[in-house]
Design a protein around this motif. Sequence first.
Motif, PDB file in Angstrom:
ATOM      1  N   GLU A 189       1.505  -1.019   0.335  1.00 12.86           N
ATOM      2  CA  GLU A 189      -0.132  -0.062   0.188  1.00 12.86           C
ATOM      3  C   GLU A 189       0.763   1.851   0.051  1.00 12.86           C
ATOM      4  O   GLU A 189       0.718   2.506  -0.812  1.00 12.86           O
ATOM      5  N   TYR A 190       1.835   1.031   0.129  1.00 12.66           N
ATOM      6  CA  TYR A 190       2.584   2.474   0.664  1.00 12.66           C
ATOM      7  C   TYR A 190       4.111   2.035   0.210  1.00 12.66           C
ATOM      8  O   TYR A 190       5.405   1.779   0.712  1.00 12.66           O
ATOM      9  N   PRO A 191       4.960   2.816  -0.810  1.00 12.85           N
ATOM     10  CA  PRO A 191       6.057   2.086  -1.384  1.00 12.85           C
ATOM     11  C   PRO A 191       7.323   2.654  -0.147  1.00 12.85           C
ATOM     12  O   PRO A 191       6.860   3.774   0.049  1.00 12.85           O
ATOM     13  N   GLU A 192       8.383   2.279  -0.343  1.00 12.31           N
ATOM     14  CA  GLU A 192       9.621   2.526   0.568  1.00 12.31           C
ATOM     15  C   GLU A 192       9.898   4.493   0.238  1.00 12.31           C
ATOM     16  O   GLU A 192      10.470   5.135   1.216  1.00 12.31           O
ATOM     17  N   SER A 193       9.389   4.695  -1.500  1.00 12.78           N
ATOM     18  CA  SER A 193       9.370   5.850  -1.545  1.00 12.78           C
ATOM     19  C   SER A 193       8.651   7.393  -1.001  1.00 12.78           C
ATOM     20  O   SER A 193       9.506   8.082  -0.633  1.00 12.78           O
ATOM     21  N   ARG A 194       7.709   6.339  -0.363  1.00 11.80           N
ATOM     22  CA  ARG A 194       6.672   7.562   0.644  1.00 11.80           C
ATOM     23  C   ARG A 194       6.634   7.075   1.997  1.00 11.80           C
ATOM     24  O   ARG A 194       5.577   7.763   2.440  1.00 11.80           O
ATOM     25  N   THR A 195       7.335   6.286   2.426  1.00  9.00           N
ATOM     26  CA  THR A 195       7.159   6.201   3.877  1.00  9.00           C
ATOM     27  C   THR A 195       8.784   6.332   4.501  1.00  9.00           C
ATOM     28  O   THR A 195       9.848   6.663   3.884  1.00  9.00           O
ATOM     29  N   VAL A 196       8.301   7.326   5.476  1.00  3.35           N
ATOM     30  CA  VAL A 196       8.820   7.857   6.986  1.00  3.35           C
ATOM     31  C   VAL A 196       8.632   7.190   7.835  1.00  3.35           C
ATOM     32  O   VAL A 196       7.637   6.736   8.643  1.00  3.35           O
ATOM     33  N   ILE A 197      10.130   6.331   8.804  1.00  6.45           N
ATOM     34  CA  ILE A 197      10.020   5.523   9.778  1.00  6.45           C
ATOM     35  C   ILE A 197      10.633   6.614  10.682  1.00  6.45           C
ATOM     36  O   ILE A 197      11.066   7.322  10.968  1.00  6.45           O
ATOM     37  N   LEU A 198       9.269   6.650  11.737  1.00  6.36           N
ATOM     38  CA  LEU A 198       9.647   7.944  12.883  1.00  6.36           C
ATOM     39  C   LEU A 198      10.046   6.781  13.971  1.00  6.36           C
ATOM     40  O   LEU A 198       8.377   5.933  14.725  1.00  6.36           O
ATOM     41  N   GLY A 199      10.800   6.935  14.746  1.00  7.39           N
ATOM     42  CA  GLY A 199      10.752   6.499  15.806  1.00  7.39           C
ATOM     43  C   GLY A 199      10.856   7.547  17.404  1.00  7.39           C
ATOM     44  O   GLY A 199      11.330   8.471  17.557  1.00  7.39           O
ATOM     45  N   TYR A 200      10.507   6.818  18.973  1.00  6.98           N
ATOM     46  CA  TYR A 200      10.126   7.732  19.728  1.00  6.98           C
ATOM     47  C   TYR A 200      10.818   7.396  20.656  1.00  6.98           C
ATOM     48  O   TYR A 200      10.237   6.014  21.312  1.00  6.98           O
ATOM     49  N   SER A 201      12.236   7.268  21.260  1.00  4.98           N
ATOM     50  CA  SER A 201      12.473   7.161  22.829  1.00  4.98           C
ATOM     51  C   SER A 201      12.729   5.447  22.104  1.00  4.98           C
ATOM     52  O   SER A 201      13.770   5.286  21.207  1.00  4.98           O
ATOM     53  N   VAL A 202      12.377   4.433  22.852  1.00  7.73           N
ATOM     54  CA  VAL A 202      12.622   3.207  22.591  1.00  7.73           C
ATOM     55  C   VAL A 202      12.093   2.680  21.605  1.00  7.73           C
ATOM     56  O   VAL A 202      13.529   2.235  20.992  1.00  7.73           O
ATOM     57  N   GLY A 203      11.505   3.797  20.869  1.00  7.96           N
ATOM     58  CA  GLY A 203      11.635   2.866  19.888  1.00  7.96           C
ATOM     59  C   GLY A 203      12.535   4.191  18.354  1.00  7.96           C
ATOM     60  O   GLY A 203      12.444   3.074  17.356  1.00  7.96           O
ATOM     61  N   THR A 204      13.337   4.500  19.186  1.00  3.97           N
ATOM     62  CA  THR A 204      14.279   5.172  18.168  1.00  3.97           C
ATOM     63  C   THR A 204      15.552   4.108  17.484  1.00  3.97           C
ATOM     64  O   THR A 204      15.999   3.973  16.321  1.00  3.97           O
ATOM     65  N   GLY A 205      15.934   3.679  18.718  1.00  8.48           N
ATOM     66  CA  GLY A 205      17.046   2.187  18.503  1.00  8.48           C
ATOM     67  C   GLY A 205      16.476   1.109  17.275  1.00  8.48           C
ATOM     68  O   GLY A 205      16.728   0.560  16.258  1.00  8.48           O
ATOM     69  N   LEU A 206      14.504   0.777  16.944  1.00 12.56           N
ATOM     70  CA  LEU A 206      13.930   0.088  16.790  1.00 12.56           C
ATOM     71  C   LEU A 206      13.851   0.403  15.072  1.00 12.56           C
ATOM     72  O   LEU A 206      14.421  -0.049  14.510  1.00 12.56           O
ATOM     73  N   ALA A 207      13.852   1.632  15.281  1.00  9.16           N
ATOM     74  CA  ALA A 207      13.732   2.264  13.702  1.00  9.16           C
ATOM     75  C   ALA A 207      14.808   2.690  13.271  1.00  9.16           C
ATOM     76  O   ALA A 207      14.607   2.368  11.334  1.00  9.16           O
ATOM     77  N   THR A 208      15.420   2.778  13.872  1.00 10.24           N
ATOM     78  CA  THR A 208      16.946   2.699  13.245  1.00 10.24           C
ATOM     79  C   THR A 208      17.443   1.680  12.572  1.00 10.24           C
ATOM     80  O   THR A 208      18.173   1.408  11.643  1.00 10.24           O
ATOM     81  N   TRP A 209      17.240   0.491  13.317  1.00  9.10           N
ATOM     82  CA  TRP A 209      17.885  -0.755  12.877  1.00  9.10           C
ATOM     83  C   TRP A 209      17.143  -1.212  11.509  1.00  9.10           C
ATOM     84  O   TRP A 209      17.450  -1.787  10.525  1.00  9.10           O
ATOM     85  N   LEU A 210      15.933  -0.441  11.486  1.00 11.35           N
ATOM     86  CA  LEU A 210      14.521  -1.100  10.679  1.00 11.35           C
ATOM     87  C   LEU A 210      15.216   0.055   9.374  1.00 11.35           C
ATOM     88  O   LEU A 210      15.255  -0.684   7.795  1.00 11.35           O
ATOM     89  N   ALA A 211      15.775   0.883   9.274  1.00 10.12           N
ATOM     90  CA  ALA A 211      15.743   2.011   8.545  1.00 10.12           C
ATOM     91  C   ALA A 211      16.854   1.580   7.912  1.00 10.12           C
ATOM     92  O   ALA A 211      17.536   1.341   6.423  1.00 10.12           O
ATOM     93  N   ALA A 212      17.601   0.851   8.721  1.00 12.71           N
ATOM     94  CA  ALA A 212      19.994   0.973   8.138  1.00 12.71           C
ATOM     95  C   ALA A 212      19.205  -1.008   7.111  1.00 12.71           C
ATOM     96  O   ALA A 212      20.407  -1.371   6.312  1.00 12.71           O
ATOM     97  N   HIS A 213      18.435  -0.896   7.521  1.00 10.35           N
ATOM     98  CA  HIS A 213      17.881  -3.059   7.064  1.00 10.35           C
ATOM     99  C   HIS A 213      16.363  -2.665   5.871  1.00 10.35           C
ATOM    100  O   HIS A 213      16.630  -3.921   4.462  1.00 10.35           O
ATOM    101  N   GLU A 214      16.101  -1.237   5.316  1.00 10.60           N
ATOM    102  CA  GLU A 214      15.290  -1.268   5.018  1.00 10.60           C
ATOM    103  C   GLU A 214      15.877   0.276   3.921  1.00 10.60           C
ATOM    104  O   GLU A 214      16.615   0.522   4.112  1.00 10.60           O
TER     105      GLU A 214
END
Length: 253
Positions: free
Chosen positions: A127-152
Amino acid sequence: MAALYVVLCAVLYFKQESLLFSPSRLPADYRFQFPGRFEERWTKMADGTRLHGLLFHAPNAKGLVFYLHGNGGDVSSWATAAPVYTRLGYDAFFLDYRGYGKSEGRITSQQQLLSDVQTAYRQLLPEYPESRTVILGYSVGTGLATWLAAHEHPRMLILQAPYFSMRDLAKRLYPFVPGFLVRYPLPTNELITKVQAPVVLFHGDHDEVIYYQSSVRLKALLKPADRLVLLPGAGHNGMTDNPYYQRELARIL
């Protein structure tokens, strides 16, 4: 004293989930009350566990904000931030980790948590191609978001109140605890150098939970065009409601 220290370290090691994560649960029939148009989404993990999330819709959406929240509460409280993103023309998806809200199961390892986040992310790709997707992490979620952005390959990575690494934060809060006892190291500092997408860090300079120099140190590892935005007088909570954050966010998106 030595025996007590060993016992304390053992408790910190084996009870780490209860120290790091503070979920609140919701009954299966809980009805969310939010303005605007939204829907409940379920994601099935490889082991059959179902994770719950909320997808908010903006008129003529330009893309998606994939939101990974902090360590407490559940989407019933975190998703109050949705209008900040839908007003800017983005759909917003808020995921509850295992044991949070209506999500089943419980968190037992870092790899499990990271795999869950990636599975939920990939389920939305049709539904949402990566070219239109922003990953956002808050606090504990920032480590998860960074890992995800590094692998996607998202369009952008936004981190609110990130930690340099969980081991670094643990050392600052509990200097007597050896780093190897941290079972959720979440090395943002190592992962962020692998993120190809633009990165923007937000941090309150009065953050009482994650010291803001964490972001200053991360900024030194970023690409030349990446940014750090310090929010004067802001603490750890309520950052999304900060007018300066919202102005900068509108400019960035």
